[in-house]
Design a protein around this motif. Sequence first.
Motif, PDB file in Angstrom:
ATOM      1  N   VAL A 109       0.862  -1.177   0.000  1.00  0.00           N
ATOM      2  CA  VAL A 109       0.000   0.000   0.000  1.00  0.00           C
ATOM      3  C   VAL A 109       0.901   1.231   0.000  1.00  0.00           C
ATOM      4  O   VAL A 109       1.708   1.425   0.913  1.00  0.00           O
ATOM      5  N   ALA A 110       0.787   2.045  -1.039  1.00  0.00           N
ATOM      6  CA  ALA A 110       1.632   3.237  -1.142  1.00  0.00           C
ATOM      7  C   ALA A 110       1.101   4.380  -0.293  1.00  0.00           C
ATOM      8  O   ALA A 110       1.858   5.048   0.416  1.00  0.00           O
ATOM      9  N   PHE A 111      -0.226   4.620  -0.386  1.00  0.00           N
ATOM     10  CA  PHE A 111      -0.816   5.748   0.328  1.00  0.00           C
ATOM     11  C   PHE A 111      -2.154   5.346   0.936  1.00  0.00           C
ATOM     12  O   PHE A 111      -2.899   4.554   0.352  1.00  0.00           O
ATOM     13  N   VAL A 112      -2.416   5.901   2.102  1.00  0.00           N
ATOM     14  CA  VAL A 112      -3.720   5.772   2.753  1.00  0.00           C
ATOM     15  C   VAL A 112      -4.293   7.179   2.851  1.00  0.00           C
ATOM     16  O   VAL A 112      -3.703   8.053   3.494  1.00  0.00           O
ATOM     17  N   TRP A 113      -5.420   7.393   2.201  1.00  0.00           N
ATOM     18  CA  TRP A 113      -6.041   8.716   2.171  1.00  0.00           C
ATOM     19  C   TRP A 113      -7.119   8.797   3.241  1.00  0.00           C
ATOM     20  O   TRP A 113      -8.145   8.117   3.159  1.00  0.00           O
ATOM     21  N   ASP A 114      -6.885   9.636   4.241  1.00  0.00           N
ATOM     22  CA  ASP A 114      -7.888   9.953   5.248  1.00  0.00           C
ATOM     23  C   ASP A 114      -8.719  11.110   4.710  1.00  0.00           C
ATOM     24  O   ASP A 114      -8.230  12.229   4.581  1.00  0.00           O
ATOM     25  N   LYS A 115      -9.982  10.837   4.402  1.00  0.00           N
ATOM     26  CA  LYS A 115     -10.844  11.830   3.771  1.00  0.00           C
ATOM     27  C   LYS A 115     -11.407  12.858   4.759  1.00  0.00           C
ATOM     28  O   LYS A 115     -12.117  13.778   4.358  1.00  0.00           O
ATOM     29  N   LYS A 116     -11.126  12.669   6.044  1.00  0.00           N
ATOM     30  CA  LYS A 116     -11.509  13.623   7.084  1.00  0.00           C
ATOM     31  C   LYS A 116     -13.017  13.768   7.236  1.00  0.00           C
ATOM     32  O   LYS A 116     -13.507  14.756   7.778  1.00  0.00           O
ATOM     33  N   ARG A 117     -13.752  12.803   6.743  1.00  0.00           N
ATOM     34  CA  ARG A 117     -15.186  12.701   6.994  1.00  0.00           C
ATOM     35  C   ARG A 117     -15.588  11.261   6.725  1.00  0.00           C
ATOM     36  O   ARG A 117     -14.905  10.553   5.983  1.00  0.00           O
ATOM     37  N   VAL A 118     -16.669  10.823   7.313  1.00  0.00           N
ATOM     38  CA  VAL A 118     -17.041   9.418   7.215  1.00  0.00           C
ATOM     39  C   VAL A 118     -18.169   9.210   6.216  1.00  0.00           C
ATOM     40  O   VAL A 118     -18.973  10.106   5.966  1.00  0.00           O
ATOM     41  N   ASN A 119     -18.177   8.021   5.654  1.00  0.00           N
ATOM     42  CA  ASN A 119     -19.269   7.550   4.802  1.00  0.00           C
ATOM     43  C   ASN A 119     -19.923   6.359   5.495  1.00  0.00           C
ATOM     44  O   ASN A 119     -19.254   5.630   6.235  1.00  0.00           O
ATOM     45  N   PRO A 120     -21.196   6.120   5.248  1.00  0.00           N
ATOM     46  CA  PRO A 120     -21.828   4.921   5.793  1.00  0.00           C
ATOM     47  C   PRO A 120     -21.150   3.665   5.252  1.00  0.00           C
ATOM     48  O   PRO A 120     -20.590   3.661   4.160  1.00  0.00           O
ATOM     49  N   GLY A 121     -21.180   2.614   6.023  1.00  0.00           N
ATOM     50  CA  GLY A 121     -20.625   1.335   5.586  1.00  0.00           C
ATOM     51  C   GLY A 121     -21.439   0.200   6.156  1.00  0.00           C
ATOM     52  O   GLY A 121     -22.203   0.375   7.115  1.00  0.00           O
TER      53      GLY A 121
END
Length: 201
Positions: A109-121
């Motif tokens: 895994v090169a990068f992990v992007w924290d989107k700083k907001r959540v989506n339902p899962g």
Amino acid sequence: MTIAQLGQEQRAGIQGVGTFPPLPTGIYDVIYADPPWDYKGQLQHAGPGSGDTGGAARHYPTVTLDDLKRLGVSGIAADDSLLFMWATNPHLDQAIELGKAWGFAWATVAFVWDKKRVNPGFYTLSQCELCLVFKRGAIPQPRGARNIRQLVSAPRGLHSAKPEEVRSRIEQMFPHQRKIELFARQQVTGWESWGLGFDGA
């Protein structure tokens, strides 16, 4: 006319690798790809109170895994090259399969992007997206920066748009290599771009 200029119904009806232009004939050391994964028409949401952002097919032409495999990416990759590929969490297994089908070996895994907001899962609230890296032959030389961090914290923007910081970090790691972005949304200095030029509208 770009996909962004088409109406919603037209966008939803466009699918398949045949929608895209032929790949370029050049050879590249670094390939950066954000495949338009097929969600089979499922709707997606950006989070509580945000409303429906629409299925991916409403924003750009989605492509099945089998069609993605048919793209001749191996033919534009140098003997020593890297593939950086975005993978939505439900498509992680498909992304690894696709990288191998394009002639690369799975690396990490090169990068992990924290989107700083959540989506339902279905299991936990989704907040991160992964950019994987695959290798063909050896890591391209000469190397640039060797202290690039994996975690990228940046707010999510337009539908499916990725943070520009990731592209910038790849440039720092490999400043001298010939680079191309597949399924690109815009032309960026120092990169060749391939795709429809859609902007996520």
